[in-house]
Write an enzyme that holds these catalytic residues in place. Sequence first.
Site, PDB file in Angstrom:
ATOM      1  N   HIS A  16       0.829  -1.212   0.000  1.00  0.00           N
ATOM      2  CA  HIS A  16       0.000   0.000   0.000  1.00  0.00           C
ATOM      3  C   HIS A  16       0.864   1.262   0.000  1.00  0.00           C
ATOM      4  O   HIS A  16       0.593   2.222  -0.734  1.00  0.00           O
ATOM      5  CB  HIS A  16      -0.865   0.063   1.260  1.00  0.00           C
ATOM      6  CG  HIS A  16      -1.850  -1.061   1.396  1.00  0.00           C
ATOM      7  ND1 HIS A  16      -1.702  -2.062   2.318  1.00  0.00           N
ATOM      8  CD2 HIS A  16      -2.998  -1.327   0.728  1.00  0.00           C
ATOM      9  CE1 HIS A  16      -2.737  -2.897   2.232  1.00  0.00           C
ATOM     10  NE2 HIS A  16      -3.534  -2.477   1.265  1.00  0.00           N
TER      11      HIS A  16
ATOM     12  N   GLN B 198      -8.799  -7.548 -10.318  1.00  0.00           N
ATOM     13  CA  GLN B 198      -9.388  -6.282  -9.859  1.00  0.00           C
ATOM     14  C   GLN B 198      -8.921  -5.126 -10.736  1.00  0.00           C
ATOM     15  O   GLN B 198      -9.710  -4.242 -11.088  1.00  0.00           O
ATOM     16  CB  GLN B 198      -8.987  -6.046  -8.400  1.00  0.00           C
ATOM     17  CG  GLN B 198      -9.418  -4.706  -7.846  1.00  0.00           C
ATOM     18  CD  GLN B 198      -9.153  -4.607  -6.353  1.00  0.00           C
ATOM     19  OE1 GLN B 198      -9.916  -5.125  -5.540  1.00  0.00           O
ATOM     20  NE2 GLN B 198      -8.067  -3.953  -5.981  1.00  0.00           N
TER      21      GLN B 198
END
Lengths: 314, 314
Positions: free
Chosen positions: A45, A170
């Site tokens: 992240h 995704q």
Amino acid sequence: MTDITAGEIPVFDSIAAFREWRKEMIRQNKTVGFVPTMGALHEGHLGLVQTAKQECDVVAVSIFVNPAQFAPHEDLDQYPRTFDTDYASLVASKACSAILLPKVSEMYPVGITLDRSQQRGTFVEVQGLSHQMEGIPRPHFFRGVATVVTKLFNIVQPDRAYFGQKDAQQCVVLRAMIRDLLLPIRMRSIPTRREADGLAMSSRNRYLTPEMRNVATLLYRAITAAKEAIIERGVSDREEILAPAYKIIDEVSQEVKAQGLPFDIRLDYLSLVDVETLSELTTLGKSQAAILSGAIYVGTTRLIDNVLINTNEL
Amino acid sequence: MTDITAGEIPVFDSIAAFREWRKEMIRQNKTVGFVPTMGALHEGHLGLVQTAKQECDVVAVSIFVNPAQFAPHEDLDQYPRTFDTDYASLVASKACSAILLPKVSEMYPVGITLDRSQQRGTFVEVQGLSHQMEGIPRPHFFRGVATVVTKLFNIVQPDRAYFGQKDAQQCVVLRAMIRDLLLPIRMRSIPTRREADGLAMSSRNRYLTPEMRNVATLLYRAITAAKEAIIERGVSDREEILAPAYKIIDEVSQEVKAQGLPFDIRLDYLSLVDVETLSELTTLGKSQAAILSGAIYVGTTRLIDNVLINTNEL
């Protein structure tokens, strides 16, 4: 609106307050990069946040564990919530300008139940890309992802949005969604961050015991072996490509059993798909862009990983 | 970008060019009202444009006959396309600042087939409100509407959007969609415009022959009679409310037959629903906000209409 104090990041748990921050960015003529997350932040992240900061004036990070992408039997309740360390990581990154921490009740104004047959309200579905690969064991998953990302985009209105390639499908689904819904957002997919031994970074890795962690690299080793069959040996037949991957998974599973370790390894699937259509390939075309991916259970923890073939972009 | 010449309206058939116009409106700090239409403009549409102009600095009108809201057996090919007169009406209105006339290929980048089982790409569905009333004979309809309106909103990014209450369920579905998807748009629903004899204005009225047009008011007369049962006689039981409506439709159908007119009147449905949930009511609560609506076929032309009970807003 929360003040932006040096070294601190404003945290918005109200959508209206976040919108005020966003308007201020428009007034200041600043481009906004956006990193949507479910929290439990790791280096993967933070890498997205760093890349966003390199490409945009300011970066907004959302932390929202999205109920709509979990099935009733999945780990919604158990999913790690670690806001304090997430916040500290984002401050330390010096790359995040605002945190959106919305409430479930604001994100799903008519509520959200995990029982799909009982769900009410507005949902977004990307047909043709959502029901293969991860969409087979998780038929509800990409509808939940597309829905929450649409909502987050409508709040954040970013110039660019950043997603990790670990979630390859995704990336493909959301790139199609942005294109189809004519969202004025540039989609950026960033290569997977890995631990030193190759394990893809994932919030779910923290579910692994040290013994599980030791063997968890088997999926990456398996798909890497399959990729080598393509790149180094020029193999194009699906079964020949995947054979070395199945072999590694089989060997490690047997070892885990032989050593009497208190968990099983179970393969969920291996997949080789075209990068645009996500259709399974029986033969890989010469220089055809493809995704080689898989999912395994290590004990009850489900891990996914992928490598890209003939492309760096998703 | 097309120049805005006095008395003329720029027409954008490219989404990118429209976005430049929109950015200019942001620079000029102008609020944008939006009236999405399928063209074949009538006084109902022009009323929306006028209201929008009263409430916003500038008004954008889109004209796009949306394939995704038609079923294979419906009137997509036959639907009236009258751009020249539409353009002239908008110029005459002095209320429209920009016309968006997008191509099907830009609105549906992966194409759009009317065969739902073959459709690919991204779709938006408002669950719980899309499969009753108009959603029974037209199960694909509101998914098509919600999808195209989401796309149009993402292009136009209006401050306010204007819809006619003649499409009552559409208003309820889109208000829910705006709320659920957290779109920063104010939804405005405007009362139905009617001909002098009460017929709701509709682009499909032009399908009617003069003989059909003479009897086409029967639906409005029917639902008005039902509304009178509520308002003037205080009736709360569904069957008692709808009885005078059924009676009028039955009488007119018989008359049409008796006169040997070359078409039939056929009732599709009458409906009495709660305005929020769109669930059919067996008993109308005292001061409960409701929609009394119906659909009839006059020959092969399908007409809809509604009246609101205990509310003016949808």
